[in-house]
Design a protein around this motif. Structure first.
Motif, PDB file in Angstrom:
ATOM      1  N   UNK A 113      10.626   6.492  -9.982  1.00 33.73           N
ATOM      2  CA  UNK A 113      10.913   7.796  -9.381  1.00 33.73           C
ATOM      3  C   UNK A 113      11.093   7.699  -7.870  1.00 33.73           C
ATOM      4  N   UNK A 114       9.984   7.699  -7.154  1.00 34.34           N
ATOM      5  CA  UNK A 114      10.048   7.872  -5.711  1.00 34.34           C
ATOM      6  C   UNK A 114       9.721   6.564  -4.997  1.00 34.34           C
ATOM      7  N   UNK A 115      10.663   6.001  -4.267  1.00 37.61           N
ATOM      8  CA  UNK A 115      10.385   4.731  -3.577  1.00 37.61           C
ATOM      9  C   UNK A 115       9.254   4.860  -2.555  1.00 37.61           C
ATOM     10  N   UNK A 116       9.009   6.067  -2.080  1.00 37.75           N
ATOM     11  CA  UNK A 116       7.934   6.289  -1.120  1.00 37.75           C
ATOM     12  C   UNK A 116       6.582   5.907  -1.742  1.00 37.75           C
ATOM     13  N   UNK A 117       6.461   6.131  -3.065  1.00 38.48           N
ATOM     14  CA  UNK A 117       5.228   5.782  -3.772  1.00 38.48           C
ATOM     15  C   UNK A 117       4.999   4.269  -3.757  1.00 38.48           C
ATOM     16  N   UNK A 118       6.086   3.502  -3.803  1.00 46.05           N
ATOM     17  CA  UNK A 118       5.976   2.040  -3.743  1.00 46.05           C
ATOM     18  C   UNK A 118       5.327   1.626  -2.434  1.00 46.05           C
ATOM     19  N   UNK A 119       5.762   2.285  -1.374  1.00 47.55           N
ATOM     20  CA  UNK A 119       5.238   2.015  -0.042  1.00 47.55           C
ATOM     21  C   UNK A 119       3.745   2.320  -0.001  1.00 47.55           C
ATOM     22  N   UNK A 120       3.372   3.481  -0.552  1.00 44.84           N
ATOM     23  CA  UNK A 120       1.950   3.858  -0.580  1.00 44.84           C
ATOM     24  C   UNK A 120       1.164   2.852  -1.412  1.00 44.84           C
ATOM     25  N   UNK A 121       1.752   2.404  -2.530  1.00 49.99           N
ATOM     26  CA  UNK A 121       1.074   1.454  -3.416  1.00 49.99           C
ATOM     27  C   UNK A 121       0.731   0.173  -2.665  1.00 49.99           C
ATOM     28  N   UNK A 122       1.703  -0.312  -1.904  1.00 44.01           N
ATOM     29  CA  UNK A 122       1.507  -1.546  -1.136  1.00 44.01           C
ATOM     30  C   UNK A 122       0.380  -1.364  -0.118  1.00 44.01           C
ATOM     31  N   UNK A 123       0.422  -0.227   0.553  1.00 46.50           N
ATOM     32  CA  UNK A 123      -0.547   0.142   1.583  1.00 46.50           C
ATOM     33  C   UNK A 123      -1.961   0.179   0.980  1.00 46.50           C
ATOM     34  N   UNK A 124      -2.071   0.794  -0.202  1.00 47.06           N
ATOM     35  CA  UNK A 124      -3.375   0.928  -0.856  1.00 47.06           C
ATOM     36  C   UNK A 124      -3.873  -0.442  -1.320  1.00 47.06           C
ATOM     37  N   UNK A 125      -2.970  -1.244  -1.879  1.00 41.32           N
ATOM     38  CA  UNK A 125      -3.341  -2.570  -2.377  1.00 41.32           C
ATOM     39  C   UNK A 125      -3.916  -3.418  -1.239  1.00 41.32           C
ATOM     40  N   UNK A 126      -3.210  -3.422  -0.104  1.00 42.71           N
ATOM     41  CA  UNK A 126      -3.662  -4.234   1.032  1.00 42.71           C
ATOM     42  C   UNK A 126      -4.965  -3.689   1.613  1.00 42.71           C
ATOM     43  N   UNK A 127      -5.083  -2.372   1.630  1.00 47.25           N
ATOM     44  CA  UNK A 127      -6.309  -1.758   2.159  1.00 47.25           C
ATOM     45  C   UNK A 127      -7.520  -2.166   1.337  1.00 47.25           C
ATOM     46  N   UNK A 128      -7.359  -2.190   0.014  1.00 47.66           N
ATOM     47  CA  UNK A 128      -8.467  -2.549  -0.874  1.00 47.66           C
ATOM     48  C   UNK A 128      -8.866  -4.002  -0.635  1.00 47.66           C
ATOM     49  N   UNK A 129      -7.855  -4.878  -0.503  1.00 55.53           N
ATOM     50  CA  UNK A 129      -8.158  -6.294  -0.276  1.00 55.53           C
ATOM     51  C   UNK A 129      -8.884  -6.504   1.042  1.00 55.53           C
ATOM     52  N   UNK A 130      -8.404  -5.830   2.091  1.00 61.64           N
ATOM     53  CA  UNK A 130      -8.996  -6.002   3.420  1.00 61.64           C
ATOM     54  C   UNK A 130     -10.451  -5.558   3.404  1.00 61.64           C
TER      55      UNK A 130
END
Ligand SMILES: [Zn+2]
Length: 374
Positions: free
Chosen positions: A202-219
């Motif tokens: 659907x929304x490519x913006x969600x992909x961006x948020x997904x990446x952001x959340x994934x990296x935040x969790x790892x950090x």
């Protein structure tokens, strides 16, 4: 942070804007311009974004001022295109305090939204929450929706959002901090996967948020790992045991001899077994300049100092070092001075530890490769 400018100071906290934030404004200006071919609409779009970010600053101040109530200072607040960051010097120690600090941000936006709703209702406008959209409705209408969106987005239970911290704080009330962080990080990454999957279709913006959340969790998980590894190393493994002390009646000239003859910068001043003070290099130099080399150490030393116990864990001792903003602190045990903890030394210790870990991992991998081929 590099590439950011100070735009103001509220309640003693500097607020910075990152350069990329200007790019966002430019992008909005151009997007509206091409849509409406009209400077007024374009400027209105930019104004709306500025008001939105003012709400983000209030959100961050909510975190910062709540943290201050628990004695935690905020270094600064930075505005980035994805939102704001309040850089707290540390997280409060109690899970309940972390919970309140995390909730305070979204609470501010909830209050703003409620205020706007009351204002609109007073004018006879009843915003139907289900039907309002980003780009429709009156200005105040949209600001209200943005604030509700900020509440919802930030309460998603995933790092680096506030909801991730809320989740961790709730878990940490039942289990230990590391375990709680790992669980919260896993929830965040699972959510990132769902976002990414939906975003693909659907929304490519969600992909961006997904990446952001994934990296935040790892950090976050990695930061807590460091936190715990420091929490399991006793001070006695890292402290300097070969060090010099001064007597209160020694002269500064003797301290100078010690400094020139070795690598030590700060000296514990002892009388018998008791530590009376610390003479740092800075104290020594300024006393030398003002009063000369014949002055006694007791008149130049600092009498207020932190002291660690050799059985303390490194993390606690580093907290003491940070609180006194000093380079080293005396270490004692059973009332006796047994060492000095020096920040440079701790750095070296950690570097050696990490080198040994890498070497261990490599050896393991090589062994595994051998058994595999064998
Ligand atoms: Zn927040």
């Amino acid at each position: 942070m590099r590439w950011s400018w100070k735009i103001g100071r509220v309640a003693g906290i500097n607020i910075y804007m990152h350069a990329t934030f200007l790019l966002l404004l430019l992008f909005i200006l151009l997007a509206y311009w091409f849509q409406g071919h009209n400077l007024a609409t374009a400027l209105a779009g930019v104004f709306f974004i500025l008001v939105t970010f003012a709400c983000v600053i209030f959100h961050e101040l909510g975190h910062a001022l709540t943290a201050r109530r628990y004695g935690v200072r905020t270094r600064d607040i930075i505005l980035l295109p994805i939102g704001g960051v309040a850089r707290l010097e540390r997280m409060p120690d109690q899970p309940l305090q972390e919970l309140w600090v995390a909730l305070a941000g979204p609470a501010v936006n909830l209050v703003i939204a409620a205020g706007l709703w009351l204002l609109l209702s007073a004018q006879g406008i009843h915003p139907a929450l289900g039907s309002v959209r980003w780009a429709a409705g009156s200005f105040l209408d949209r600001v209200m929706v943005v604030n509700l969106w900020l509440v919802g987005f930030n309460l998603l239970p995933a790092f680096p959002m506030d909801g991730g911290r809320v989740l961790r704080a709730l878990l940490a009330m039942r289990t230990d901090y590391v375990h709680a962080t790992q669980m919260a990080a896993h929830v965040g990454q699972a959510m990132a996967l769902v976002f990414g999957f939906i975003g693909l279709f659907s929304n490519p913006f969600l992909l961006f948020i997904a990446l952001f959340v994934w990296m935040g969790a790892e950090a976050e998980a990695a930061a807590v790992q460091v936190h715990t590894s420091l929490g399991t190393i006793p001070v006695q493994r890292v402290m300097l045991t070969n060090f010099r002390t001064l007597q209160p009646d020694d002269t500064l000239a003797q301290a100078v001899d010690h400094i020139l003859g070795g690598f030590q910068h700060d000296f514990p001043v002892v009388f018998g077994d008791r530590v009376l003070g610390v003479l740092t290099r800075e104290d020594l130099i300024s006393a030398l300049a003002q009063r000369g080399p014949e002055v006694h150490v007791r008149d130049a030393m600092c009498r207020e100092f932190q002291i660690a116990d050799s059985h303390d864990m490194l993390e606690r001792a580093l907290g003491l070092l940070r609180d006194c903003r000093c380079r080293s602190i005396p270490v004692q045990h059973d009332g006796r001075l047994v060492g000095m903890l020096d920040i440079e030394n701790v750095g070296e210790f950690l570097m050696i530890q990490s080198a040994l870990r890498q070497q261990g991992a490599r050896e393991k991998a090589e062994k595994a490769a051998v058994t595999h081929t064998g």
